[in-house]
Design a protein around this motif. Structure first.
Motif, PDB file in Angstrom:
ATOM      1  N   ARG A 295      41.699  38.197  43.393  1.00  0.00           N
ATOM      2  CA  ARG A 295      41.229  38.506  42.045  1.00  0.00           C
ATOM      3  C   ARG A 295      42.165  39.474  41.320  1.00  0.00           C
ATOM      4  NH1 ARG A 295      36.480  37.186  39.166  1.00  0.00           N
ATOM      5  NH2 ARG A 295      36.987  37.792  37.041  1.00  0.00           N
ATOM      6  N   GLU A 296      42.772  40.383  42.056  1.00  0.00           N
ATOM      7  CA  GLU A 296      43.651  41.349  41.403  1.00  0.00           C
ATOM      8  C   GLU A 296      44.897  40.690  40.811  1.00  0.00           C
ATOM      9  OE1 GLU A 296      44.117  41.953  45.937  1.00  0.00           O
ATOM     10  OE2 GLU A 296      42.475  41.672  44.478  1.00  0.00           O
ATOM     11  N   TRP A 297      45.251  39.511  41.333  1.00  0.00           N
ATOM     12  CA  TRP A 297      46.408  38.793  40.775  1.00  0.00           C
ATOM     13  C   TRP A 297      46.193  38.491  39.297  1.00  0.00           C
ATOM     14  CZ3 TRP A 297      47.144  34.022  38.446  1.00  0.00           C
ATOM     15  CH2 TRP A 297      48.461  33.570  38.331  1.00  0.00           C
ATOM     16  N   PHE A 298      44.996  38.100  38.922  1.00  0.00           N
ATOM     17  CA  PHE A 298      44.708  37.781  37.527  1.00  0.00           C
ATOM     18  C   PHE A 298      44.811  39.026  36.656  1.00  0.00           C
ATOM     19  CE2 PHE A 298      42.790  34.459  40.041  1.00  0.00           C
ATOM     20  CZ  PHE A 298      43.169  33.316  39.361  1.00  0.00           C
ATOM     21  N   ASP A 299      44.421  40.172  37.200  1.00  0.00           N
ATOM     22  CA  ASP A 299      44.576  41.422  36.463  1.00  0.00           C
ATOM     23  C   ASP A 299      46.055  41.767  36.292  1.00  0.00           C
ATOM     24  OD1 ASP A 299      41.805  41.699  36.338  1.00  0.00           O
ATOM     25  OD2 ASP A 299      41.726  42.868  38.195  1.00  0.00           O
ATOM     26  N   GLU A 300      46.815  41.592  37.362  1.00  0.00           N
ATOM     27  CA  GLU A 300      48.248  41.892  37.298  1.00  0.00           C
ATOM     28  C   GLU A 300      48.965  40.994  36.301  1.00  0.00           C
ATOM     29  OE1 GLU A 300      49.353  41.281  41.310  1.00  0.00           O
ATOM     30  OE2 GLU A 300      48.449  43.146  42.051  1.00  0.00           O
ATOM     31  N   GLN A 301      48.524  39.742  36.215  1.00  0.00           N
ATOM     32  CA  GLN A 301      49.135  38.788  35.295  1.00  0.00           C
ATOM     33  C   GLN A 301      48.546  38.882  33.885  1.00  0.00           C
ATOM     34  OE1 GLN A 301      51.643  36.395  35.965  1.00  0.00           O
ATOM     35  NE2 GLN A 301      51.900  37.628  37.809  1.00  0.00           N
ATOM     36  N   ALA A 302      47.541  39.739  33.726  1.00  0.00           N
ATOM     37  CA  ALA A 302      46.835  39.876  32.436  1.00  0.00           C
ATOM     38  C   ALA A 302      46.305  38.524  31.975  1.00  0.00           C
ATOM     39  CB  ALA A 302      47.738  40.508  31.387  1.00  0.00           C
ATOM     40  N   ILE A 303      45.673  37.817  32.889  1.00  0.00           N
ATOM     41  CA  ILE A 303      45.038  36.532  32.591  1.00  0.00           C
ATOM     42  C   ILE A 303      43.534  36.728  32.659  1.00  0.00           C
ATOM     43  CG2 ILE A 303      44.684  34.163  33.382  1.00  0.00           C
ATOM     44  CD1 ILE A 303      47.554  34.240  34.501  1.00  0.00           C
TER      45      ILE A 303
ATOM     46  N   ASP B 241      31.713  28.373  38.721  1.00  0.00           N
ATOM     47  CA  ASP B 241      31.262  29.758  38.821  1.00  0.00           C
ATOM     48  C   ASP B 241      31.988  30.528  39.917  1.00  0.00           C
ATOM     49  OD1 ASP B 241      30.180  28.558  41.041  1.00  0.00           O
ATOM     50  OD2 ASP B 241      28.110  29.152  40.651  1.00  0.00           O
ATOM     51  N   ARG B 242      32.987  29.912  40.531  1.00  0.00           N
ATOM     52  CA  ARG B 242      33.777  30.563  41.570  1.00  0.00           C
ATOM     53  C   ARG B 242      35.179  30.847  41.047  1.00  0.00           C
ATOM     54  NH1 ARG B 242      31.619  29.726  46.768  1.00  0.00           N
ATOM     55  NH2 ARG B 242      29.429  29.086  46.575  1.00  0.00           N
ATOM     56  N   ALA B 243      35.780  31.930  41.515  1.00  0.00           N
ATOM     57  CA  ALA B 243      37.171  32.201  41.184  1.00  0.00           C
ATOM     58  C   ALA B 243      38.042  31.053  41.683  1.00  0.00           C
ATOM     59  CB  ALA B 243      37.603  33.524  41.815  1.00  0.00           C
ATOM     60  N   PRO B 244      39.179  30.793  41.045  1.00  0.00           N
ATOM     61  CA  PRO B 244      40.005  29.631  41.409  1.00  0.00           C
ATOM     62  C   PRO B 244      40.304  29.552  42.905  1.00  0.00           C
ATOM     63  CG  PRO B 244      40.785  30.582  39.374  1.00  0.00           C
ATOM     64  CD  PRO B 244      39.726  31.514  39.890  1.00  0.00           C
ATOM     65  N   TYR B 245      40.164  28.350  43.448  1.00  0.00           N
ATOM     66  CA  TYR B 245      40.322  28.135  44.883  1.00  0.00           C
ATOM     67  C   TYR B 245      41.102  26.858  45.149  1.00  0.00           C
ATOM     68  CZ  TYR B 245      36.249  25.302  43.629  1.00  0.00           C
ATOM     69  OH  TYR B 245      35.396  24.424  42.994  1.00  0.00           O
ATOM     70  N   GLU B 246      41.590  26.762  46.378  1.00  0.00           N
ATOM     71  CA  GLU B 246      42.294  25.556  46.813  1.00  0.00           C
ATOM     72  C   GLU B 246      41.282  24.500  47.236  1.00  0.00           C
ATOM     73  OE1 GLU B 246      45.688  26.022  49.393  1.00  0.00           O
ATOM     74  OE2 GLU B 246      45.640  28.182  49.089  1.00  0.00           O
ATOM     75  N   ARG B 247      41.457  23.288  46.735  1.00  0.00           N
ATOM     76  CA  ARG B 247      40.525  22.232  47.081  1.00  0.00           C
ATOM     77  C   ARG B 247      40.869  21.508  48.398  1.00  0.00           C
ATOM     78  NH1 ARG B 247      39.900  20.260  42.295  1.00  0.00           N
ATOM     79  NH2 ARG B 247      37.958  21.349  41.911  1.00  0.00           N
ATOM     80  N   PRO B 248      42.154  21.321  48.762  1.00  0.00           N
ATOM     81  CA  PRO B 248      42.457  20.582  49.995  1.00  0.00           C
ATOM     82  C   PRO B 248      41.748  21.082  51.248  1.00  0.00           C
ATOM     83  CG  PRO B 248      44.441  20.752  48.691  1.00  0.00           C
ATOM     84  CD  PRO B 248      43.402  21.591  47.986  1.00  0.00           C
ATOM     85  N   PRO B 249      41.599  22.397  51.482  1.00  0.00           N
ATOM     86  CA  PRO B 249      40.925  22.815  52.719  1.00  0.00           C
ATOM     87  C   PRO B 249      39.432  22.491  52.775  1.00  0.00           C
ATOM     88  CG  PRO B 249      42.256  24.608  51.803  1.00  0.00           C
ATOM     89  CD  PRO B 249      42.153  23.558  50.756  1.00  0.00           C
TER      90      PRO B 249
END
Length: 383
Positions: free
Chosen positions: A64-72, A38-46
């Motif tokens: 979050r805007e990256w996904f809009d820019e990539q149309a994903i 339920d969370r936007a994609p995140y880095e797990r190592p930290p």
């Protein structure tokens, strides 16, 4: 305008790498990521390091805007319940989504601690898990960490650095003894204990009773916080039900990430993937390798030529100490420990050729080891 549709199952590094790479090759295609998280994609190592210590809250893979820019299109909280490979339809959270290419990067879930009361222990895999653990640590003065894999060692060190009295419990006399050897395990134990944690090896957990961890040797340890870092199990059930080839609970993938089902690809922790450099299939649970496999899957799904051949590797941070590892990951015949100024190197070989290297404060050896392993050359003589 093309009507190609890519569905990616999973939002970890493999899934994001697949979507991003596919977009580069198919700029007009429709891309959707389906994730149970339920969370936007995140880095797990930290999560077991900086985040757990309270040093950062910034763990997003992309804004979050990256996904809009990539149309994903990012569809959260949507666990996949069915894959119909004949119709090329995925069902998630009751909705059906059609695809022309499918990339499965469904990852793995924590393996429950299989002892009476084991369900009382916290786990550390997702951002929600890490947030719960960090919040609990805020009011705790003591902790027991069960399991001395790298996640367990990292979490024990992080909690000790926060001022908790931490005991790390594992069946092996030293951490990672079977995987890395006794001398390497002793050095890792030293790094853990340098943060203030205590390592309790040579015994397993018999049960958890309230706030008390009872060990197999009869010892009882009371703690405010109990964490089970006892490994993971691949999330391959839905794929197997769909007729996608699974071996030892992992999706079988070729070096180009293809599976036995046409237009279905797989990458990351859920897979057993052929590596051209190794000449055999490997099971890898490293962040960077998942990202690399995801890029291969995305390129292959887009009709490009791509194959996985890199030597697997990762870094682990135990407190302020960065330990680095390159290896094919399927064992060794011999190991040699070498002292370095302020650090160490362990060379691993099999049938006379280098198959692994572990370093601490020896970056030249780490880089050299990757080259030797990839080329199938012997470890350095007399070092």
């Amino acid at each position: 305008m093309t009507n190609l549709r890519l569905i990616v199952i999973g939002s970890g590094p493999a899934g994001i790498g697949a979507a991003e790479t596919y977009r580069k090759h198919q700029p007009d295609a429709h891309i959707r990521i389906l994730t149970a998280d339920d969370r936007a994609p995140y880095e797990r190592p930290p999560l077991s390091k900086d985040f757990l210590r309270g040093d950062t809250d910034d763990v997003d893979l992309h804004p979050r805007e990256w996904f809009d820019e990539q149309a994903i299109e990012l569809t959260l909280a949507s666990p996949v319940s069915d894959i119909d490979t004949a119709r090329r339809v995925v069902t998630a959270a009751g909705e059906e989504y059609g695809y022309d290419a499918l990339v499965i990067t469904s990852g793995a879930s924590p393996t429950p601690l299989d002892v009476p009361g084991g369900e009382r222990a916290l786990q550390l895999r997702s951002l929600s898990d890490a947030t719960r653990l960090r919040d609990s640590a805020g009011s705790a003065t003591s902790a027991v960490i069960i399991g001395a894999g790298f996640i367990g060692c990292e979490a024990a060190a992080s909690l000790a650095m926060r001022g908790l009295s931490v005991t790390l419990v594992a069946p092996s006399e030293v951490p990672q003894e079977k995987r890395l050897g006794a001398e390497a395990g002793r050095r890792i134990k030293d790094l853990v204990e340098a943060t203030g944690a205590t390592y309790r090896g040579g015994t397993g957990v018999a049960s958890i009773d309230g706030d008390t961890v009872r060990l197999e040797d009869g010892t009882a340890i009371t703690a405010d916080l109990i964490l089970a870092a006892t490994g993971v199990s691949p999330n391959s059930e839905v794929a197997e039900k769909a007729g996608i080839s699974v071996e030892d609970s992992r999706i079988v993938a070729d070096a180009d990430a293809s599976t036995n089902v046409e237009r279905v690809y797989a990458a990351g922790d859920v897979t057993k993937t052929f590596n051209d450099g190794a000449g055999r299939a490997l099971v890898i649970e490293h962040w960077q390798d998942a990202a690399d496999q995801g890029e291969v899957a995305g390129a292959s799904a887009a009709g490009q030529q791509a194959r996985w051949s890199a030597v697997p590797g990762f870094w682990t941070e135990i407190g302020d100490a960065a330990v680095k590892y390159h290896a094919w990951g399927d064992g060794y015949d011999d190991s040699r420990f070498v002292e370095r100024d302020g650090g160490f190197t362990v060379w691993y070989s099999s049938a006379g050729t280098a198959v692994g290297v572990l370093t601490y404060n020896a970056d030249d050896d780490y880089d050299r080891g990757e080259e030797l392993i990839g080329a199938g050359k012997p470890v350095p003589a007399g070092e």
